[in-house]
Design a protein around this motif. Structure first.
Motif, short mmCIF file in Angstrom:
data_model
loop_
_atom_site.label_atom_id
_atom_site.label_comp_id
_atom_site.label_asym_id
_atom_site.label_seq_id
_atom_site.Cartn_x
_atom_site.Cartn_y
_atom_site.Cartn_z
N ASP A 1 27.43 33.20 48.31
CA ASP A 1 26.95 32.86 49.45
C ASP A 1 27.18 33.74 49.96
O ASP A 1 28.92 33.92 50.34
CB ASP A 1 27.33 30.68 49.92
N GLU A 2 26.70 34.03 50.88
CA GLU A 2 26.80 35.33 52.14
C GLU A 2 28.24 35.15 52.80
O GLU A 2 28.51 36.37 54.09
CB GLU A 2 25.73 36.15 52.08
N ASN A 3 28.27 34.34 53.70
CA ASN A 3 28.22 33.38 54.51
C ASN A 3 30.10 32.93 54.51
O ASN A 3 31.08 32.89 55.47
CB ASN A 3 28.14 33.25 55.73
N VAL A 4 30.46 32.42 52.85
CA VAL A 4 30.84 31.72 53.35
C VAL A 4 31.71 31.84 51.56
O VAL A 4 31.44 32.25 50.85
CB VAL A 4 30.96 30.02 53.07
N GLY A 5 33.13 31.91 51.60
CA GLY A 5 34.14 32.66 50.34
C GLY A 5 34.33 31.07 49.41
O GLY A 5 34.21 30.53 49.90
N GLY A 6 34.75 31.42 48.78
CA GLY A 6 36.21 31.01 48.14
C GLY A 6 36.27 31.03 46.30
O GLY A 6 36.38 30.80 45.21
N LEU A 7 34.98 31.96 46.19
CA LEU A 7 35.51 32.52 44.45
C LEU A 7 36.41 33.39 44.12
O LEU A 7 36.70 34.29 45.56
CB LEU A 7 33.88 33.57 44.16
N GLU A 8 37.18 33.02 43.41
CA GLU A 8 38.25 33.88 42.58
C GLU A 8 38.38 34.35 41.39
O GLU A 8 37.49 33.01 40.58
CB GLU A 8 39.47 33.31 43.29
N VAL A 9 38.22 36.05 40.91
CA VAL A 9 38.28 35.53 39.37
C VAL A 9 40.18 36.14 38.95
O VAL A 9 40.58 35.85 39.69
CB VAL A 9 38.19 37.13 39.35
N MET A 10 40.35 35.98 37.59
CA MET A 10 42.29 36.37 37.24
C MET A 10 41.87 37.45 36.41
O MET A 10 41.26 37.80 35.84
CB MET A 10 42.09 34.96 36.42
N LYS A 11 42.90 38.47 37.30
CA LYS A 11 43.31 39.42 37.14
C LYS A 11 44.44 38.98 35.37
O LYS A 11 44.23 38.40 35.41
CB LYS A 11 44.19 39.97 38.34
N LYS A 12 44.24 39.99 34.50
CA LYS A 12 44.58 40.81 33.39
C LYS A 12 46.58 39.47 33.67
O LYS A 12 47.06 39.12 33.02
CB LYS A 12 45.36 41.45 32.44
N SER A 13 46.78 40.02 34.75
CA SER A 13 48.53 39.35 35.44
C SER A 13 48.83 37.64 35.01
O SER A 13 49.94 37.22 34.77
CB SER A 13 48.93 39.76 36.21
N GLY A 14 47.31 37.55 35.53
CA GLY A 14 47.08 36.00 35.80
C GLY A 14 47.52 35.05 37.55
O GLY A 14 46.54 34.15 37.49
N GLU A 15 46.83 36.02 37.99
CA GLU A 15 46.88 35.55 39.42
C GLU A 15 44.94 36.11 39.66
O GLU A 15 44.87 36.85 39.27
CB GLU A 15 47.48 36.81 40.57
N PHE A 16 45.04 34.91 40.25
CA PHE A 16 43.58 34.72 41.21
C PHE A 16 43.87 35.64 42.52
O PHE A 16 44.24 36.12 42.91
CB PHE A 16 42.70 33.41 41.33
N VAL A 17 42.54 36.49 42.57
CA VAL A 17 41.76 36.84 43.50
C VAL A 17 40.83 37.07 44.01
O VAL A 17 39.77 36.79 43.21
CB VAL A 17 41.98 38.85 43.40
N ALA A 18 40.60 37.12 45.18
CA ALA A 18 39.22 36.26 46.15
C ALA A 18 38.56 37.41 45.88
O ALA A 18 38.51 39.10 45.72
CB ALA A 18 39.14 36.34 47.49
N VAL A 19 37.10 37.25 45.64
CA VAL A 19 35.74 38.20 45.66
C VAL A 19 34.82 38.24 46.93
O VAL A 19 34.17 36.59 46.94
CB VAL A 19 34.82 37.26 44.37
N ASP A 20 35.47 39.10 47.77
CA ASP A 20 34.94 38.88 49.28
C ASP A 20 33.24 38.33 49.01
O ASP A 20 32.10 39.50 48.59
CB ASP A 20 35.09 39.69 50.46
N PRO A 21 32.56 37.97 50.10
CA PRO A 21 30.79 37.59 49.42
C PRO A 21 30.60 38.89 50.26
O PRO A 21 30.82 39.02 51.41
CB PRO A 21 30.37 36.46 50.11
N ARG A 22 29.42 39.46 50.03
CA ARG A 22 28.40 40.38 50.40
C ARG A 22 27.11 40.64 50.70
O ARG A 22 26.74 40.18 49.31
CB ARG A 22 29.33 41.90 49.76
N PRO A 23 26.65 40.54 52.06
CA PRO A 23 25.07 40.12 51.54
C PRO A 23 24.11 41.14 50.39
O PRO A 23 24.68 41.99 50.70
CB PRO A 23 24.69 40.38 53.04
N ASN A 24 22.90 40.11 50.59
CA ASN A 24 22.25 41.35 49.22
C ASN A 24 22.31 41.83 48.29
O ASN A 24 22.34 42.82 47.79
CB ASN A 24 21.74 42.44 50.33
N THR A 25 23.32 41.31 47.49
CA THR A 25 24.48 42.31 45.79
C THR A 25 24.63 40.75 45.17
O THR A 25 24.32 39.41 45.93
CB THR A 25 25.85 41.86 46.45
N LEU A 26 24.14 41.28 44.18
CA LEU A 26 24.87 40.18 43.06
C LEU A 26 25.37 40.12 42.24
O LEU A 26 26.20 41.26 42.16
CB LEU A 26 23.11 39.94 42.04
#
Length: 221
Positions: free
Chosen positions: A105-130
Motif C-alpha cells: 500500500d503506497e499510502n499506509v505503512g505497517g510492513l516491517e522486516v527483521m535485521k540480523k540483530s533481531g530488531e524490526f525496522v519499518a519498510v516505508d511504502p514507495r509508490p510505483n515500486t515492488l
C-alpha cells in the motif's frame, strides 16, 4: 499497478457471500475472512497467475466485470513475466515458496522486516515500486546460501491497508533440492529433498510459520 489496486479494493468490498465463492485450491489459499485471531485481516486468493484457466475461474467466482477481468489478466501476465526474469534459468516453479513479489500500500505503512540483530525496522511504502523477498523454497534451492527475512505487518493507523502479494511457490510433486553446482565438499547438502506440498502441510500442522519448520528438514537431524 494502480488499476489492479483499485480492482482489489472493489473485490474486497463485495458481499461476504460472494467472496466466499473464492474456494481453496491448496491448503490456506482462497478467501480468508476476518477471524478472532486476525480481526483486521482479509484476503482473496488466486492460485496460478500463469494459468488463464485459473485467472478466469477466479474472476468468475467473484463476478468480475470485463474491465476487472482484463486488468487482472494484464497484471498476472506482467508479474509472472517478472518472476521468470528473476528466478535462475531452468527453475520453473509455479512465503513458504521460492519468492514473493509484493505491491504494498503506497499510502499506509505497517510492513516491517527483521535485521540480523533481531530488531524490526519499518519498510516505508514507495509508490510505483515492488518489493521482492525470498521464501523458504528459495533458501533450500540455494543450499542455504540465500536467506529468508522474517517480516510482519503492524497496524499503525486506523485506515484500510491494501497490498497485493504474488507468490512463486514450488513444484507440487517434484522434490525441491539444490542444483549440483551448489553442492560440494565445502558446501554439503543442507536440507533433505522434499516437495512443496509436504512442506506446506508441515508448516500448517506444526504451526511454525516463521521459517522454523525448515530446521526440521535439515540433513543433520
Amino acid at each position: 499497478m494502480a488499476e489492479m489496486k483499485e480492482v482489489v479494493r472493489t473485490l474486497l468490498d463485495l458481499p461476504t457471500e460472494i467472496k466466499r465463492r473464492n474456494k481453496d485450491v491448496i491448503a490456506g489459499s482462497g478467501y480468508m475472512a476476518p477471524s478472532e485471531k486476525n480481526p483486521l485481516y482479509e484476503a482473496l486468493g488466486l492460485f496460478d497467475m500463469s494459468s488463464s484457466k485459473d485467472v478466469d475461474e477466479f474472476c468468475t467466482q467473484l463476478g468480475a466485470s470485463p474491465h476487472q477481468r482484463e486488468t487482472i489478466k494484464k497484471y498476472a501476465a506482467a508479474i509472472n513475466g517478472l518472476m521468470m526474469d528473476i528466478v535462475p534459468m531452468g527453475f520453473r516453479y509455479t512465503d513458504s515458496g521460492f519468492l514473493t513479489i509484493l505491491q504494498d500500500d503506497e499510502n499506509v505503512g505497517g510492513l516491517e522486516v527483521m535485521k540480523k540483530s533481531g530488531e524490526f525496522v519499518a519498510v516505508d511504502p514507495r509508490p510505483n515500486t515492488l518489493l521482492v523477498t525470498l521464501g523458504d523454497i528459495g533458501r533450500v534451492w540455494s543450499n542455504g546460501r540465500f536467506y529468508t527475512v522474517k517480516h510482519r505487518v503492524i497496524c499503525k493507523e486506523a485506515k484500510i491497508r491494501v497490498s497485493i502479494a504474488s507468490f512463486l511457490l514450488g513444484p507440487r510433486d517434484t522434490a525441491v533440492e539444490p542444483p549440483p553446482e551448489l553442492v560440494d565438499t565445502e558446501h554439503p547438502r543442507v536440507y533433505v529433498p522434499f516437495t512443496f506440498n509436504d512442506y506446506r502441510k508441515l508448516r500448517l500442522s506444526t504451526k511454525l510459520q516463521a521459517g522454523e519448520a525448515l530446521d526440521l528438514m535439515r540433513t543433520n537431524l
